[in-house]
Design an enzyme around this catalytic site. Structure first.
Site, mmCIF file in Angstrom:
data_model
loop_
_atom_site.group_PDB
_atom_site.id
_atom_site.type_symbol
_atom_site.label_atom_id
_atom_site.label_comp_id
_atom_site.label_asym_id
_atom_site.label_seq_id
_atom_site.Cartn_x
_atom_site.Cartn_y
_atom_site.Cartn_z
ATOM 1 N NE ARG A 126 -2.886 -1.492 3.204
ATOM 2 C CZ ARG A 126 -3.027 -2.998 3.504
ATOM 3 N NH1 ARG A 126 -3.545 -3.698 2.763
ATOM 4 N NH2 ARG A 126 -2.671 -3.221 4.667
ATOM 5 C CD GLU B 14 -0.782 -9.064 17.277
ATOM 6 O OE1 GLU B 14 -1.130 -8.566 16.387
ATOM 7 O OE2 GLU B 14 -1.710 -9.372 18.353
#
Ligand code: AMP
Length: 174
Positions: free
Chosen positions: A61, A98
């Site tokens: 992006r 994560e």
């Protein structure tokens, strides 16, 4: 035009791509010509006088507004990509996410020490991705490095992973 209109155009998708994530979808902003122009103008006004010679966009992006900004400020565009996508000699960095690890790569000849670099991505969450990109760009010892986001998730305090004094800007805080 106020930044509120830009903010209002960002669509929130709960539980995407995994439960608990509030995904900020910018496609609802980008598809509107006047808002896309406004976003481009804000980036241009922020970075026009910094002497930036290379805009580095993070896959994928960062590849939307990165080249638009590069064109407007007269800089080149350099992609940072996921492993195995860049065809020539690369350098890479791995970083903790994560869950598990991720790796990003840049062409070894993409940046020179004379460059002033702006690294752009759409969104700052925990900061892990941009910190890795920042460290990758730093290995080229450019004259200066700027960091740019469209959206900053202020609640996650992603700025804390950068050293004090790092030149970080975000357009919309959510
Ligand atoms: P982080 O490394 O945690 O700062 O994550 C930043 C990267 O993940 C960016 O490339 C974003 O496109 C994407 N990302 C993370 N969280 C979100 C979110 N809530 N909405 C949209 N994109 C996100």
């Amino acid at each position: 035009m106020s930044k509120e209109r830009l903010k209002d155009a960002v669509r929130n998708i709960p539980d995407f791509p995994t439960p608990g994530i509030q995904f900020k979808d910018l496609t609802t902003l980008l598809k509107q010509p006047d808002l896309l122009r406004e976003l481009s103008d804000i980036l241009y006004e922020t970075y026009r006088d910094k002497g930036i010679t290379k805009v580095v966009g993070i896959e994928s992006r960062g590849f939307i507004m990165g080249p638009i900004l590069a064109t407007r400020i007269g800089a080149g565009f350099v992609p940072i990509r996921k492993p195995g996508k860049l065809p020539a000699d690369t350098i890479q960095i791995s970083y903790d996410k994560e869950y598990g690890k991720d790796t990003i790569q840049i062409h070894r000849d993409a940046i020179s020490p004379e460059d002033i670099v702006l690294i752009h991505d759409d969104l700052l969450a925990t900061g892990g991705t941009m910190r890795a990109a920042y460290d990758l760009v730093k290995t080229f010892s450019p004259r200066d490095i700027y960091v740019s986001f469209i959206v900053e998730l202020a609640g996650l305090d992603g700025r804390k992973v950068f050293e004090p004094g790092t030149k970080i800007d975000s357009i919309l805080q959510m």
